[in-house]
Design an enzyme around this catalytic site. Structure first.
Site, mmCIF file in Angstrom:
data_model
loop_
_atom_site.group_PDB
_atom_site.id
_atom_site.type_symbol
_atom_site.label_atom_id
_atom_site.label_comp_id
_atom_site.label_asym_id
_atom_site.label_seq_id
_atom_site.Cartn_x
_atom_site.Cartn_y
_atom_site.Cartn_z
ATOM 1 N N LYS A 150 0.728 4.693 6.817
ATOM 2 C CA LYS A 150 0.223 5.495 5.696
ATOM 3 C C LYS A 150 0.884 6.875 5.774
ATOM 4 O O LYS A 150 1.605 7.197 6.709
ATOM 5 C CB LYS A 150 -1.298 5.675 5.777
ATOM 6 C CG LYS A 150 -2.118 4.385 5.860
ATOM 7 C CD LYS A 150 -2.134 3.612 4.571
ATOM 8 C CE LYS A 150 -2.995 2.351 4.713
ATOM 9 N NZ LYS A 150 -2.881 1.471 3.523
ATOM 10 N N SER A 196 0.801 -1.223 0.000
ATOM 11 C CA SER A 196 0.000 0.000 0.000
ATOM 12 C C SER A 196 0.835 1.276 0.000
ATOM 13 O O SER A 196 0.315 2.350 -0.291
ATOM 14 C CB SER A 196 -0.944 0.015 1.204
ATOM 15 O OG SER A 196 -0.224 0.165 2.411
#
Length: 267
Positions: free
Chosen positions: A113, A52
């Protein structure tokens, strides 16, 4: 004539053994205390399990995360005991930080993230383009890029350098993102307004990331992330391995280490 040497008595031997055991236990306890202190207050290591954050972080990267960057919450402590709420010596992250935090649906799971929006920010993605507070965030120098995710699935897309404004618009954080498509719900979102005490996070692999763009009740929907869930800021890659072959095939180990990524800073 000199008296012959004699072996130590049983009592002396017992004292010697007891002293050795005490010193051994003391050494082990010292190491444990130092490790717990460093892990709790200074640095913790994490391994990247998914794609990701490609291209910034690859599957198999091992990173150091600074625990002191945002202060301390119960998630800074081993096993996350519910001893207190909020943050001690809390500091707000900056836009562009790559942060480790606890998943909003299950706080036993660590996520990593990039911080995109802070309290009060308006975030929207239109046609695959990120908009921050009504202004399109530039993404320059596009070029083709091929990668593999954690399932060894090839991903072919385009990478570009996103120029994300810092807090108070004092310069930008320039970092690479990967775009695979401009279609899908992740590329056309409502406008989100980040509430107080929360931040908005996105993966750099914009089309293969379960992040704050997904606000539903699904098991992978992240939504806004509470500041309390922050664990630390990703600082440096200290090891990286591709792991394309089974671990028992030791002859592949040297070729699977990504030597160029060792000790690389996380930007």
């Amino acid at each position: 004539m000199s008296k012959p040497e004699t072996s130590p008595t049983g009592a002396q031997h017992a004292v010697t053994v007891r002293h050795a055991v005490v010193e051994y236990v003391r050494t082990i306890l010292t190491v444990v205390i130092v490790v717990v202190f460093v892990r709790t207050f200074l640095f913790e290591s994490f391994v990247i399990p998914s794609g990701s954050m490609i291209p910034t972080l690859q599957v198999g990267d091992y990173i150091w995360v600074s625990k002191y960057s945002y202060g301390y919450s119960r998630f800074s402590l081993p096993f996350s005991p519910d001893l207190f709420n909020g943050r001690v010596w809390g500091g707000q992250p900056h836009r562009g930080d790559v942060a480790v935090f606890r998943f909003t649906k299950d706080t036993s799971i660590d996520y990593i993230k990039r911080v995109i929006g802070l309290p009060g920010d308006h975030i929207q993605v239109i046609g695959g383009q990120l908009y921050l507070n009504g202004t399109r965030v530039p993404c320059t120098q596009p070029h083709p890029y091929v990668a593999q995710d954690e399932t060894r699935m090839p991903m072919e897309g385009e990478t570009c350098t996103e120029e994300l404004p810092l807090r108070d618009d004092r310069g930008t954080v320039n970092h690479a993102i990967l775009k695979l498509t401009n279609d899908g719900p992740q590329n056309d979102t409502p406008e989100y307004v980040v509430p107080p005490g929360y931040f908005f996070a996105m993966g750099d692999n914009r089309d293969d990331s379960a992040d704050s763009r997904f606000m539903g009740d699904g098991p992978k929907d992240l939504g806004f992330v509470p500041m309390e869930n922050l664990v630390g800021r990703a600082q440096r890659i200290f090891f990286s391995v591709e792991a394309a072959h089974p671990i028992w095939q030791v002859w592949y180990w040297p070729t699977e280490i990504r030597w160029a990524r060792l000790l690389k800073g996380v930007m």
